[in-house]
Design a protein around this motif. Sequence first.
Motif, PDB file in Angstrom:
ATOM      1  N   ARG A   5       0.845  -1.174   0.000  1.00 58.30           N
ATOM      2  CA  ARG A   5       0.000   0.000   0.000  1.00 58.30           C
ATOM      3  C   ARG A   5       0.880   1.222   0.000  1.00 58.30           C
ATOM      4  NH1 ARG A   5      -4.812  -0.206   3.743  1.00 58.30           N
ATOM      5  NH2 ARG A   5      -5.459   1.427   2.346  1.00 58.30           N
ATOM      6  N   PRO A   6       0.482   2.273  -0.605  1.00 59.87           N
ATOM      7  CA  PRO A   6      -0.825   2.479  -1.221  1.00 59.87           C
ATOM      8  C   PRO A   6      -0.943   1.758  -2.563  1.00 59.87           C
ATOM      9  CG  PRO A   6       0.522   4.427  -1.500  1.00 59.87           C
ATOM     10  CD  PRO A   6       1.315   3.475  -0.660  1.00 59.87           C
ATOM     11  N   THR A   7      -2.151   1.322  -2.850  1.00 56.65           N
ATOM     12  CA  THR A   7      -2.428   0.679  -4.124  1.00 56.65           C
ATOM     13  C   THR A   7      -2.488   1.740  -5.219  1.00 56.65           C
ATOM     14  OG1 THR A   7      -4.812   0.919  -3.922  1.00 56.65           O
ATOM     15  CG2 THR A   7      -3.834  -1.084  -2.945  1.00 56.65           C
ATOM     16  N   ALA A   9      -5.007   2.392  -7.092  1.00 57.77           N
ATOM     17  CA  ALA A   9      -6.278   3.112  -6.948  1.00 57.77           C
ATOM     18  C   ALA A   9      -6.185   4.149  -5.831  1.00 57.77           C
ATOM     19  CB  ALA A   9      -7.415   2.136  -6.670  1.00 57.77           C
ATOM     20  N   GLU A  10      -5.531   3.804  -4.724  1.00 60.90           N
ATOM     21  CA  GLU A  10      -5.385   4.753  -3.621  1.00 60.90           C
ATOM     22  C   GLU A  10      -4.512   5.944  -4.019  1.00 60.90           C
ATOM     23  OE1 GLU A  10      -5.844   1.651   0.123  1.00 60.90           O
ATOM     24  OE2 GLU A  10      -3.880   1.960  -0.773  1.00 60.90           O
ATOM     25  N   LEU A  11      -3.448   5.687  -4.774  1.00 59.91           N
ATOM     26  CA  LEU A  11      -2.593   6.783  -5.242  1.00 59.91           C
ATOM     27  C   LEU A  11      -3.353   7.716  -6.177  1.00 59.91           C
ATOM     28  CD1 LEU A  11       0.752   4.886  -5.891  1.00 59.91           C
ATOM     29  CD2 LEU A  11       0.337   6.644  -4.157  1.00 59.91           C
ATOM     30  N   ALA A  13      -6.555   8.203  -6.302  1.00 56.05           N
ATOM     31  CA  ALA A  13      -7.546   8.938  -5.513  1.00 56.05           C
ATOM     32  C   ALA A  13      -6.890  10.062  -4.719  1.00 56.05           C
ATOM     33  CB  ALA A  13      -8.291   7.980  -4.577  1.00 56.05           C
ATOM     34  N   ALA A  14      -5.708   9.813  -4.151  1.00 53.34           N
ATOM     35  CA  ALA A  14      -5.016  10.843  -3.377  1.00 53.34           C
ATOM     36  C   ALA A  14      -4.589  12.006  -4.267  1.00 53.34           C
ATOM     37  CB  ALA A  14      -3.801  10.236  -2.675  1.00 53.34           C
ATOM     38  N   ASP A  17      -7.711  13.965  -5.176  1.00 53.02           N
ATOM     39  CA  ASP A  17      -8.180  14.742  -4.025  1.00 53.02           C
ATOM     40  C   ASP A  17      -7.347  16.013  -3.842  1.00 53.02           C
ATOM     41  OD1 ASP A  17     -10.170  12.911  -3.487  1.00 53.02           O
ATOM     42  OD2 ASP A  17      -9.093  11.954  -1.822  1.00 53.02           O
ATOM     43  N   GLU A  49      -9.036   5.959 -11.557  1.00 56.67           N
ATOM     44  CA  GLU A  49      -9.091   5.287 -10.253  1.00 56.67           C
ATOM     45  C   GLU A  49     -10.200   4.251 -10.227  1.00 56.67           C
ATOM     46  OE1 GLU A  49     -10.736   4.225  -6.571  1.00 56.67           O
ATOM     47  OE2 GLU A  49     -11.690   5.855  -7.686  1.00 56.67           O
ATOM     48  N   ARG A  53      -9.917   0.159  -9.910  1.00 55.95           N
ATOM     49  CA  ARG A  53     -10.606  -0.499  -8.791  1.00 55.95           C
ATOM     50  C   ARG A  53     -11.737  -1.414  -9.249  1.00 55.95           C
ATOM     51  NH1 ARG A  53     -14.772   1.822  -6.068  1.00 55.95           N
ATOM     52  NH2 ARG A  53     -14.198   3.880  -6.857  1.00 55.95           N
TER      53      ARG A  53
END
Length: 119
Positions: A5-7, A9-11, A13-14, A17, A49, A53
């Motif tokens: 992590r981060p995956t 998708a998480e990257l 999304a970050a 954001d 993202e 996901r």
Amino acid sequence: MAQDRPTAAELLAAIADFLREEATPALDRTEPRLGFQMRVAVNSLAILEREVRLGPTADAREHERLVELLGREAPLDELNRELARQLRSGERDETDTALMAHLDATIADKIAIANPKWR
């Protein structure tokens, strides 16, 4: 593929954001045209993202439905080409309830990725 992590998708999304919440408002105040371009970029990141996901599961469901519909196993792109051929030739049409259910489910998955607020 990385399993830490981060995956991906998480990257994504970050990044989206940060750009949406901090960079875009600053650009809107100083360079409105660039603020608009940033909103387009943020939306593109959000689509990516969701694709990362949700895409693999959507593809697996589409593949499963096509195997059932067409009665044979093959890669997803090959099954879609066969379905398109059948539609063009008139072998299948909108009176085929299994076809219409498949198309409805496939479109719903695509919309969930491209624009989840649509439905």
